[in-house]
Design a protein around this motif. Sequence first.
Motif, mmCIF file in Angstrom:
data_model
loop_
_atom_site.group_PDB
_atom_site.id
_atom_site.type_symbol
_atom_site.label_atom_id
_atom_site.label_comp_id
_atom_site.label_asym_id
_atom_site.label_seq_id
_atom_site.Cartn_x
_atom_site.Cartn_y
_atom_site.Cartn_z
ATOM 1 N N ARG A 111 0.613 -1.279 -0.216
ATOM 2 C CA ARG A 111 -0.207 0.154 -0.091
ATOM 3 C C ARG A 111 0.608 1.686 -0.151
ATOM 4 N N ILE A 112 1.933 0.999 0.775
ATOM 5 C CA ILE A 112 2.538 3.157 0.826
ATOM 6 C C ILE A 112 3.313 2.855 -0.500
ATOM 7 N N ALA A 113 3.873 1.631 -1.020
ATOM 8 C CA ALA A 113 4.857 1.746 -2.180
ATOM 9 C C ALA A 113 4.370 1.719 -3.653
ATOM 10 N N PHE A 114 2.543 1.828 -3.429
ATOM 11 C CA PHE A 114 1.648 1.779 -4.315
ATOM 12 C C PHE A 114 2.074 3.634 -5.215
ATOM 13 N N GLY A 115 2.221 3.039 -6.596
ATOM 14 C CA GLY A 115 2.936 4.463 -7.071
ATOM 15 C C GLY A 115 4.176 4.476 -7.853
ATOM 16 N N PHE A 116 5.258 3.933 -6.805
ATOM 17 C CA PHE A 116 6.668 4.070 -7.802
ATOM 18 C C PHE A 116 6.766 2.777 -9.077
ATOM 19 N N SER B 78 10.127 2.685 -10.687
ATOM 20 C CA SER B 78 11.204 1.910 -10.842
ATOM 21 C C SER B 78 11.639 0.781 -9.262
ATOM 22 N N PHE B 79 12.279 -0.310 -9.494
ATOM 23 C CA PHE B 79 12.196 -1.491 -8.339
ATOM 24 C C PHE B 79 12.753 -0.804 -7.398
ATOM 25 N N ALA B 80 13.813 -0.048 -7.891
ATOM 26 C CA ALA B 80 14.945 0.526 -6.831
ATOM 27 C C ALA B 80 14.253 1.282 -5.450
ATOM 28 N N SER B 81 12.903 1.829 -5.870
ATOM 29 C CA SER B 81 12.749 3.032 -5.129
ATOM 30 C C SER B 81 11.312 2.112 -4.311
ATOM 31 N N TYR B 82 10.628 1.522 -4.621
ATOM 32 C CA TYR B 82 10.353 0.038 -4.230
ATOM 33 C C TYR B 82 10.764 -0.635 -2.954
ATOM 34 N N ARG B 83 12.298 -1.106 -3.064
ATOM 35 C CA ARG B 83 12.807 -1.900 -2.232
ATOM 36 C C ARG B 83 13.364 -1.099 -0.960
ATOM 37 N N ILE B 84 13.733 0.105 -1.588
ATOM 38 C CA ILE B 84 13.961 0.977 -0.524
ATOM 39 C C ILE B 84 12.934 1.134 0.240
ATOM 40 N N ARG B 85 12.078 1.718 -0.193
ATOM 41 C CA ARG B 85 11.018 2.209 0.822
ATOM 42 C C ARG B 85 10.052 0.701 1.703
#
Length: 66
Positions: free
Chosen positions: A33-38, A40-47
């Motif tokens: 839910r928090i990573a919805f809309g990212f 790039s995978f890197a941003s999703y992973r870091i979040r």
Amino acid sequence: MGRWTQHIVAWHRARVSNGPTEALSNLIKRVKRIAFGFRSFASYRIRSLLHAGKPNRAPLATITPR
């Protein structure tokens, strides 16, 4: 109580529950839910790592804000 008798007896015999599994499932759903809309995978992973509470902070230096 009658419907749950077997489950209650199983708990008292084995002292095992599915609590840890439910907790992990809940964490995964919150991260999604928090990573919805990212994009790039890197941003999703870091979040995801930040939200899980024990991140490796080294990749954070590679992020440039927009």
